[in-house]
Scaffold this motif. Sequence first.
Motif, PDB file in Angstrom:
ATOM      1  N   GLN A  70       6.555  -6.107  -3.858  1.00  0.00           N
ATOM      2  CA  GLN A  70       5.896  -5.426  -2.737  1.00  0.00           C
ATOM      3  C   GLN A  70       5.408  -4.041  -3.155  1.00  0.00           C
ATOM      4  OE1 GLN A  70       8.296  -4.682   0.750  1.00  0.00           O
ATOM      5  NE2 GLN A  70       6.517  -4.474   2.085  1.00  0.00           N
ATOM      6  N   ALA A  79       1.643  -2.471  -3.334  1.00  0.00           N
ATOM      7  CA  ALA A  79       1.333  -1.198  -2.680  1.00  0.00           C
ATOM      8  C   ALA A  79       0.656  -0.235  -3.647  1.00  0.00           C
ATOM      9  CB  ALA A  79       2.612  -0.580  -2.115  1.00  0.00           C
ATOM     10  N   GLU A 107      11.026   2.519   6.211  1.00  0.00           N
ATOM     11  CA  GLU A 107       9.715   1.922   5.986  1.00  0.00           C
ATOM     12  C   GLU A 107       8.722   3.033   5.647  1.00  0.00           C
ATOM     13  OE1 GLU A 107      10.126  -1.864   9.071  1.00  0.00           O
ATOM     14  OE2 GLU A 107       8.691  -0.264   9.482  1.00  0.00           O
ATOM     15  N   HIS A 115       4.617   3.819   5.360  1.00  0.00           N
ATOM     16  CA  HIS A 115       3.299   3.342   5.764  1.00  0.00           C
ATOM     17  C   HIS A 115       2.235   4.370   5.385  1.00  0.00           C
ATOM     18  CE1 HIS A 115       5.610   0.460   8.133  1.00  0.00           C
ATOM     19  NE2 HIS A 115       6.222   1.483   8.718  1.00  0.00           N
ATOM     20  N   PHE A 152       0.257  -4.094   8.551  1.00  0.00           N
ATOM     21  CA  PHE A 152       1.328  -3.237   9.074  1.00  0.00           C
ATOM     22  C   PHE A 152       2.566  -4.069   9.311  1.00  0.00           C
ATOM     23  CE2 PHE A 152       3.606  -0.962  12.445  1.00  0.00           C
ATOM     24  CZ  PHE A 152       3.677   0.298  11.869  1.00  0.00           C
ATOM     25  N   ARG A 153       3.650  -3.703   8.652  1.00  0.00           N
ATOM     26  CA  ARG A 153       4.921  -4.411   8.744  1.00  0.00           C
ATOM     27  C   ARG A 153       4.726  -5.901   8.534  1.00  0.00           C
ATOM     28  NH1 ARG A 153       8.615  -2.596  13.539  1.00  0.00           N
ATOM     29  NH2 ARG A 153      10.167  -3.134  11.985  1.00  0.00           N
ATOM     30  N   SER A 171       7.018  -8.717   9.748  1.00  0.00           N
ATOM     31  CA  SER A 171       7.361  -8.820  11.164  1.00  0.00           C
ATOM     32  C   SER A 171       7.257 -10.245  11.675  1.00  0.00           C
ATOM     33  CB  SER A 171       6.468  -7.909  11.996  1.00  0.00           C
ATOM     34  OG  SER A 171       5.121  -8.277  11.855  1.00  0.00           O
ATOM     35  N   GLU A 221      -1.215   0.759   6.794  1.00  0.00           N
ATOM     36  CA  GLU A 221      -0.802  -0.333   5.923  1.00  0.00           C
ATOM     37  C   GLU A 221       0.611  -0.035   5.442  1.00  0.00           C
ATOM     38  OE1 GLU A 221      -2.553  -2.966   5.413  1.00  0.00           O
ATOM     39  OE2 GLU A 221      -4.651  -2.445   5.813  1.00  0.00           O
ATOM     40  N   THR A 222       1.455  -1.046   5.451  1.00  0.00           N
ATOM     41  CA  THR A 222       2.826  -0.864   5.002  1.00  0.00           C
ATOM     42  C   THR A 222       2.882  -0.881   3.482  1.00  0.00           C
ATOM     43  OG1 THR A 222       3.746  -1.850   6.998  1.00  0.00           O
ATOM     44  CG2 THR A 222       5.152  -1.828   5.054  1.00  0.00           C
ATOM     45  N   HIS A 271       5.910  -0.193   1.893  1.00  0.00           N
ATOM     46  CA  HIS A 271       7.188  -0.870   1.668  1.00  0.00           C
ATOM     47  C   HIS A 271       7.987  -0.852   2.953  1.00  0.00           C
ATOM     48  CE1 HIS A 271      10.612  -2.461  -0.542  1.00  0.00           C
ATOM     49  NE2 HIS A 271       9.859  -2.503  -1.633  1.00  0.00           N
ATOM     50  N   ASN A 272       8.612  -1.986   3.271  1.00  0.00           N
ATOM     51  CA  ASN A 272       9.369  -2.049   4.527  1.00  0.00           C
ATOM     52  C   ASN A 272      10.807  -2.493   4.302  1.00  0.00           C
ATOM     53  OD1 ASN A 272       8.925  -4.677   3.864  1.00  0.00           O
ATOM     54  ND2 ASN A 272       8.119  -5.319   5.857  1.00  0.00           N
TER      55      ASN A 272
END
Length: 1146
Positions: free
Chosen positions: A861, A865, A902, A904, A923-924, A927, A1079-1080, A1082-1083
Amino acid sequence: MWSLTANEDESTTAHFFLGAGDEGLGTCGIGMRTEESDSELLEDEEDEVPPEPQIIVGICAMTKKSKSKPMTQILERLCRFDYLTVVILGEDVILNEPVENWPSCHCLISFHSKGFPLDKAVAYSKLRNPFLINDLAMQYYIQDRREVYRILQEEGIDLPRYAVLNRDPACPEECSLIEGEDQVEVNGAVFPKPFVEKPVSAEDHNVYIYYPSSAGGGSQRLFRKIGSRSSVYSPESSVRKTGSYIYEEFMPTDGTDVKVYTVGPDYAHAEARKSPALDGKVERDSEGKEVRYPVMLTAMEKLVARKVCVAFKQTVCGFDLLRANGHSFVCDVNGFSFVKNSMKYYDDCAKILGNTIMRELAPQFQIPWSIPTEAEDIPIVPTTSGTMMELRCVIAIIRHGDRTPKQKMKMEVTHPRFFALFEKHGGYKTGKLKLKRPEQLQEVLDITRLLLAELEKEPEAEIEEKTGKLEQLKSVLEMYGHFSGINRKVQLTYYPHGVKASNEGQDLQREPLAPSLLLVLKWGGELTPDGRVQAEELGRAFRCMYPGGQGDYAGFPGCGLLRLHSTFRHDLKIYASDEGRVQMTAAAFAKGLLALEGELTPILVQMVKSANMNGLLDSDSDSLSSCQHRVKARLHHILQQDAPFGPEDYDQLAPTGSTSLLNSMSVIQNPVKVCDQVFALIENLTHQIRERMQDPSSVDLQLYHSETLELMLQRWSKLERDFRQKSGRYDISKIPDIYDCVKYDVQHNGSLGLQGTAELLRLSKALADVVIPQEYGISREEKVEIAVGFCLPLLRKILLDLQRTHEDESVNKLHPLYSRGVLSPGRHVRTRLYFTSESHVHSLLSVFRYGGLLDETQDAQWQRALAYLSAISELNYMTQIVIMLYEDNTRDPLSEERFHVELHFSPGVKGVEEGSAPAGCGFRPASSENEEMKTDPGSIENLCPGKASDEPDRALQTSPQPVEGTGLPRRSPLIRNRKAGSMEVMNMQCTGNLDLIPLRGRRRRRSGDLPRLSPAISLQPRAVSTTHLASCTQVLSETSSSRPGGYRLFSSSRPPTEMKQSGLGFEGCSMVPTIYPLETLHNALSLRQPSLTLCTTIRPQIARSPHPALFIRHPCNFGIALKSHLGTAAGLPVLCPVLALPLLLQ
């Protein structure tokens, strides 16, 4: 005895009686009840004979007060005491009958309000000598704010710093007022703006708050509520010249007031409401009542309530509390006042009053009475539990909105007058001086005019300052005909051996030079109307990240953030650098975030904290570090080569392998040739502007933001002069300014139809995409070193924000027992918003990218990113870096799984050039998986069957929404669409109606989703101002991407045909561009990872520590680990780990 049974029979319902008065019901004494006729009363008196003996409680107040809902509710409960009988004196009796004819009573509840004859009440008290609930003589003092403040001071109660201006001929020594532009001096006490001006009469509610010119000036005028207004903004900045006033220091309360209501010295009920000074709009609920939420008082505040109650001898007493800077200040005492719409308060108040009366009078009447001993303690509601993680902290670093082009001029000055100015304002203390205030800029202008006058008289005079530079300095300072600290400033830096010697590193022993000052004049850079719209809309959209409450609030169904904030469960702090555009961006964002109305100035003064005191968000961009000098020199050397880029140039200029940088270098090929093209295009552009100025039809042409063709020519001509030097070489540092100007004109002045701007934009952007990011470091190590130099205080602050996750006594909390309709009173969210400039955003992003947050080879991830960030070419206006911290209370406090972080990011506003930002992961993105997780049956989030309590609402609502059925499956915590399965954008038709137009996007329908509803959803017409047309568009929408879980704060897809034709919609409206979605990055970070990265960046030696204790698993352990590692060397005492952290990081 006192009783409150749920199923009381009507026959046992208590009654209270009305003395002769308004209804003309006979003479004094116990008369008939309000609701019944004479015959009914006689029948009832036969059946219902009050028990003997009876204590008569008299109510002496104006009818509006004695018959109000709170009074009625309390008196009904008071009558349930077996030995108490309540008699209400009618208003006619109070006003027209002599006190000898008033009904006799043993206990008197009497209080002053408009029109009440306090003198007669005092006379009655002396005549009958009843037991007084509220002392009458002290009520004279409560009507005079001077006496109120005197008593508060004598009791040692904190209140704002103040001075009294008595315009009384008998007291000439108290009538000294000297008014300046940004301050007043009252009897020798100076009050800089913002300050508060209160009439000395407490009956006069026309309180004014005056704002400084740096925030826009003017004043907020408060008054007693009229409908839904409690104040209005006025451009008038001068204080009132007639009448006597109290002037006091303005206390920054973050837009919230606390009203405290005592019932005796041991009971206080407190409620929070939106400050009337914020935007003047009274927030009302669905029943039309002002929105207030009970809050808990600290131990110190309870002591203050006791002191106020005793000092003013008012058993029932209301006063106003200001919570500011970690302290509580009393700013007003209102006397007798009740809480509205709180049944629990009515119960408590009647119970306490009844017990007080019986304790005082029962022995005289030989009534057997003992005070009930049941526990009065308020139960503590536990925090949420279960598998759902609780949002604890939101940290956002946001760049300012769209602005006018920044312009800058540097010149070396050596004249003694400049040195005298430098010394006068304390420049020698730090070697640097910043002048922004109007009187300071006037001093610079006066010196400039004087030097130019001397040069005109004696051209050969010994003045080293260049005439051309002085002329430009004078011209800029005289712009607009007045000064405003927001759009112009002068910086002076002291060089003991001259500017050239210091910058070029000359041998000072061989060539000693005289000291000089570097004068840097900056102007422009004002936030545009588009910038305000962008910030306000982003603020609205930002609400979607917060857990949602239930029910309607301020017209926003279930809007969780607004409920969190109003119920004091939201600890919000907004910081901004001292740049005007940054502060106005922060104010506009706060306006959208908290659904405020009106001008930005009151919001700026009350909600935005200036962070310029400790350099938190400000940096001296003109004072470069040695690393920055090296980077700048190497960058200029590479870009001055008249040859195509070779492999060695790629290695030297792009060692990090940034995708956007490589793409720009491939566009440039030969940097000198591209600079030649750029210069030729600028020459052509200035030629076109001059020709347009000769056209008679363009004489009165107004460009965007009131700019003229002459001003437009000035900024382009300056760039033309400065870009190519006399040697023929190009000044690479001007490339960002060129790109800035052409981007501004393409977006805002495209109607001029100037030729060549598109090509100039393309080429200057390619050059800027190389110069701007590489000025913050070329190699990874340089980027981190320069980043720390720019934002070290901010890194420290973010680290502390992440650690302070546990509440303490100083945190404002919601009162759990009194809170109606709030499912999770224990929830508390900390929000810290930092508004700043491009340099801080670049620097912070470099820390996360290159500071060792994660190993991209081990984390897929993070690898995605980094690839996404590598493809981002520009951190545009409204760029956001957002850190969200969650806590799982079911986990072991020492477990690394207890906290979850998280990260973003959004590159901000969509550029005017063709193309778009690269696609991120949404985003996320996880989820969609989390949706299937079920909450713990015992968690508070599961108490509402309709939807989870952490499900937020749309950021922008214009009408009540259809009620969702119960038992709906839980959907994404980000968005709740009006219709399932479609995207929506509001469109305003020619009729003025707002309709919802579905945008068909690819979306997988999950099992359990409702079928699509009819797209024909019409909304009521709404008045929309031209400057805020963007508010008519839907701010939140699902992205048209097929990525699961991807959501956009602003839709970046093209509007439908109907919108293009109407010319409306957020993207097409007034050319206000959209903002890219978050934009995520890292979550699934632990709290240890970002904390250790930030700490390692701040204190590099910690990275080399062999101690395993540094691998932190908990915030408290993190402080302990740092203490154990550094405590011995630093010689620190044993402190609370979190409190020790600031010391360790200094």
